[in-house]
Design a protein around this motif. Structure first.
Motif, mmCIF file in Angstrom:
data_model
loop_
_atom_site.group_PDB
_atom_site.id
_atom_site.type_symbol
_atom_site.label_atom_id
_atom_site.label_comp_id
_atom_site.label_asym_id
_atom_site.label_seq_id
_atom_site.Cartn_x
_atom_site.Cartn_y
_atom_site.Cartn_z
ATOM 1 N N ALA A 1 -18.619 61.004 -18.411
ATOM 2 C CA ALA A 1 -17.909 59.765 -18.088
ATOM 3 C C ALA A 1 -17.299 59.863 -16.695
ATOM 4 O O ALA A 1 -16.936 60.949 -16.241
ATOM 5 C CB ALA A 1 -16.816 59.508 -19.126
ATOM 6 N N PRO A 2 -17.187 58.738 -15.998
ATOM 7 C CA PRO A 2 -16.575 58.769 -14.667
ATOM 8 C C PRO A 2 -15.097 59.155 -14.752
ATOM 9 O O PRO A 2 -14.405 58.817 -15.718
ATOM 10 C CB PRO A 2 -16.743 57.327 -14.171
ATOM 11 C CG PRO A 2 -16.908 56.498 -15.400
ATOM 12 C CD PRO A 2 -17.613 57.371 -16.392
ATOM 13 N N ASN A 3 -14.624 59.845 -13.747
ATOM 14 C CA ASN A 3 -13.212 60.238 -13.706
ATOM 15 C C ASN A 3 -12.318 59.093 -13.261
ATOM 16 O O ASN A 3 -11.124 59.077 -13.560
ATOM 17 C CB ASN A 3 -13.030 61.437 -12.769
ATOM 18 C CG ASN A 3 -13.700 62.684 -13.294
ATOM 19 O OD1 ASN A 3 -13.673 62.948 -14.494
ATOM 20 N ND2 ASN A 3 -14.304 63.465 -12.399
ATOM 21 N N ASP A 4 -12.903 58.155 -12.551
ATOM 22 C CA ASP A 4 -12.130 57.023 -12.041
ATOM 23 C C ASP A 4 -11.802 56.056 -13.184
ATOM 24 O O ASP A 4 -12.701 55.540 -13.865
ATOM 25 C CB ASP A 4 -12.930 56.294 -10.950
ATOM 26 C CG ASP A 4 -12.135 55.173 -10.329
ATOM 27 O OD1 ASP A 4 -11.323 55.440 -9.429
ATOM 28 O OD2 ASP A 4 -12.311 54.017 -10.777
ATOM 29 N N ALA A 5 -10.508 55.801 -13.411
ATOM 30 C CA ALA A 5 -10.073 54.963 -14.532
ATOM 31 C C ALA A 5 -10.580 53.528 -14.387
ATOM 32 O O ALA A 5 -10.967 52.891 -15.375
ATOM 33 C CB ALA A 5 -8.552 54.977 -14.645
ATOM 34 N N ASP A 6 -10.586 53.003 -13.164
ATOM 35 C CA ASP A 6 -11.046 51.622 -12.952
ATOM 36 C C ASP A 6 -12.541 51.497 -13.265
ATOM 37 O O ASP A 6 -12.988 50.502 -13.855
ATOM 38 C CB ASP A 6 -10.777 51.186 -11.516
ATOM 39 C CG ASP A 6 -9.289 50.985 -11.236
ATOM 40 O OD1 ASP A 6 -8.531 50.756 -12.207
ATOM 41 O OD2 ASP A 6 -8.887 51.059 -10.061
ATOM 42 N N GLU A 7 -13.309 52.498 -12.868
ATOM 43 C CA GLU A 7 -14.745 52.471 -13.144
ATOM 44 C C GLU A 7 -14.998 52.537 -14.653
ATOM 45 O O GLU A 7 -15.851 51.822 -15.179
ATOM 46 C CB GLU A 7 -15.428 53.636 -12.443
ATOM 47 C CG GLU A 7 -16.954 53.618 -12.580
ATOM 48 C CD GLU A 7 -17.618 54.775 -11.848
ATOM 49 O OE1 GLU A 7 -18.846 54.950 -12.003
ATOM 50 O OE2 GLU A 7 -16.899 55.506 -11.134
ATOM 51 N N MET A 8 -14.228 53.369 -15.359
ATOM 52 C CA MET A 8 -14.382 53.478 -16.809
ATOM 53 C C MET A 8 -13.984 52.171 -17.487
ATOM 54 O O MET A 8 -14.637 51.719 -18.429
ATOM 55 C CB MET A 8 -13.526 54.639 -17.324
ATOM 56 C CG MET A 8 -13.781 55.014 -18.781
ATOM 57 S SD MET A 8 -15.424 55.697 -19.063
ATOM 58 C CE MET A 8 -16.099 54.478 -20.204
ATOM 59 N N ARG A 9 -12.927 51.557 -16.985
ATOM 60 C CA ARG A 9 -12.473 50.288 -17.556
ATOM 61 C C ARG A 9 -13.528 49.207 -17.369
ATOM 62 O O ARG A 9 -13.754 48.390 -18.256
ATOM 63 C CB ARG A 9 -11.156 49.867 -16.902
ATOM 64 C CG ARG A 9 -10.489 48.656 -17.577
ATOM 65 C CD ARG A 9 -9.135 48.341 -16.938
ATOM 66 N NE ARG A 9 -8.234 49.480 -17.016
ATOM 67 C CZ ARG A 9 -7.848 50.215 -15.972
ATOM 68 N NH1 ARG A 9 -8.295 49.921 -14.742
ATOM 69 N NH2 ARG A 9 -7.020 51.229 -16.112
ATOM 70 N N LYS A 10 -14.203 49.207 -16.210
ATOM 71 C CA LYS A 10 -15.267 48.226 -15.982
ATOM 72 C C LYS A 10 -16.416 48.426 -16.969
ATOM 73 O O LYS A 10 -16.982 47.456 -17.485
ATOM 74 C CB LYS A 10 -15.787 48.316 -14.550
ATOM 75 C CG LYS A 10 -16.860 47.265 -14.242
ATOM 76 C CD LYS A 10 -17.362 47.358 -12.821
ATOM 77 C CE LYS A 10 -18.325 46.215 -12.517
ATOM 78 N NZ LYS A 10 -19.454 46.136 -13.487
ATOM 79 N N LEU A 11 -16.770 49.668 -17.242
ATOM 80 C CA LEU A 11 -17.833 49.937 -18.223
ATOM 81 C C LEU A 11 -17.441 49.428 -19.604
ATOM 82 O O LEU A 11 -18.261 48.845 -20.322
ATOM 83 C CB LEU A 11 -18.129 51.431 -18.269
ATOM 84 C CG LEU A 11 -18.804 52.035 -17.035
ATOM 85 C CD1 LEU A 11 -18.852 53.557 -17.148
ATOM 86 C CD2 LEU A 11 -20.205 51.466 -16.852
ATOM 87 N N ASP A 12 -16.189 49.634 -19.980
ATOM 88 C CA ASP A 12 -15.701 49.139 -21.269
ATOM 89 C C ASP A 12 -15.725 47.613 -21.308
ATOM 90 O O ASP A 12 -16.118 47.004 -22.305
ATOM 91 C CB ASP A 12 -14.286 49.646 -21.540
ATOM 92 C CG ASP A 12 -14.235 51.134 -21.824
ATOM 93 O OD1 ASP A 12 -15.256 51.687 -22.287
ATOM 94 O OD2 ASP A 12 -13.176 51.748 -21.589
ATOM 95 N N ASP A 13 -15.302 46.986 -20.204
ATOM 96 C CA ASP A 13 -15.289 45.518 -20.140
ATOM 97 C C ASP A 13 -16.706 44.964 -20.206
ATOM 98 O O ASP A 13 -16.955 43.937 -20.857
ATOM 99 C CB ASP A 13 -14.609 45.044 -18.858
ATOM 100 C CG ASP A 13 -13.112 45.304 -18.857
ATOM 101 O OD1 ASP A 13 -12.555 45.558 -19.942
ATOM 102 O OD2 ASP A 13 -12.510 45.261 -17.762
ATOM 103 N N ASP A 14 -17.646 45.618 -19.530
ATOM 104 C CA ASP A 14 -19.038 45.170 -19.561
ATOM 105 C C ASP A 14 -19.596 45.227 -20.983
ATOM 106 O O ASP A 14 -20.339 44.325 -21.405
ATOM 107 C CB ASP A 14 -19.898 46.040 -18.639
ATOM 108 C CG ASP A 14 -19.628 45.783 -17.170
ATOM 109 O OD1 ASP A 14 -18.981 44.772 -16.853
ATOM 110 O OD2 ASP A 14 -20.063 46.615 -16.340
ATOM 111 N N LEU A 15 -19.240 46.279 -21.722
ATOM 112 C CA LEU A 15 -19.699 46.379 -23.108
ATOM 113 C C LEU A 15 -19.115 45.259 -23.951
ATOM 114 O O LEU A 15 -19.819 44.641 -24.755
ATOM 115 C CB LEU A 15 -19.314 47.739 -23.697
ATOM 116 C CG LEU A 15 -19.671 47.945 -25.176
ATOM 117 C CD1 LEU A 15 -21.184 47.842 -25.384
ATOM 118 C CD2 LEU A 15 -19.151 49.285 -25.678
#
Length: 217
Positions: free
Chosen positions: A194-208
């Motif tokens: 998983a990406p370490n960047d919290a914003d990038e991880m949040r975007k992946l969650d939002d996309d799902l």
């Protein structure tokens, strides 16, 4: 040297006689409750159930269980011995459907929120693309690609002990989903990372989440 747990062969139950020797005889009511078709109460239970799990096996005996859910009444009762389950959009692994083609034996568990009892149904399944049947299962004008049609072999109500032990519906036992990683992070942590960047991880969650909304039906 492997750290995998190994069952002590001296304590393995190897046949049914050994197994049954550990328990009291089956209660007469447990034997009588098993029916070969859907009575009035079983039909009412199915009509109330918004959720079920379906168990299948492939030709090699590898087992699989899959959840199915929709508004209550989504399972069609075609006659006292036949039901139909719509196949909604999923991940397209097609494990359940492929297994049914190879081995039609299925086991179903119907669950109603707030009920500690569950309904168990064992039978034989086929996959149908009958337009008239599928049209009955349309939601917002969207018709499923196919239906799982199950002929009942046996059906019975399962007692409440498991749900009461687990406190499944008790609000005091609800767990905070935030205490475990999201689905996307869970998968990525176990695979590519998983990406370490919290914003990038949040975007992946939002996309799902947006994909859920687009592809629910």
């Amino acid at each position: 040297m492997s750290n995998r747990y190994q069952v002590d062969p001296d304590h393995v139950i190897g046949d049914e006689a050994q197994l049954r020797a550990l328990f009291e005889p089956t209660h007469a009511l447990a034997l009588r409750k098993c029916q070969s078709q859907l009575g009035v109460h079983a039909q009412a239970f199915i009509r109330r159930a918004p959720f079920l799990c379906i168990g299948t096996q492939n030709p090699e005996g590898k087992a699989d269980v899959s959840p199915r859910g929709d508004p209550a009444g989504f399972v069609q009762i075609l006659d006292p011995q036949t039901i139909a389950i719509p196949d909604r959009p999923g991940n397209n692994r097609l494990d359940t459907l492929s297994n049914i083609i190879a081995n039609p034996a299925v086991g179903l568990l119907f669950i109603i929120p707030g009920f500690d009892d569950t309904l168990r149904l064992n039978g034989r399944a086929q996959l149908s693309t009958d337009p008239a049947l599928l049209q009955r299962m349309a939601v917002d004008g969207k018709v499923p690609k196919l239906a799982i049609v199950v002929v009942v072999d046996e059906v019975f109500l399962h007692c409440a002990k498991a749900f009461r032990r687990s406190h499944l519906w008790d609000p005091d036992y609800l767990q905070d989903r935030r205490e475990m990683p999201s689905l996307m992070k869970f998968i990525l942590d176990e695979t590519s990372g998983a990406p370490n960047d919290a914003d990038e991880m949040r975007k992946l969650d939002d996309d799902l989440e947006q994909a859920y909304q687009r592809t629910m039906y």
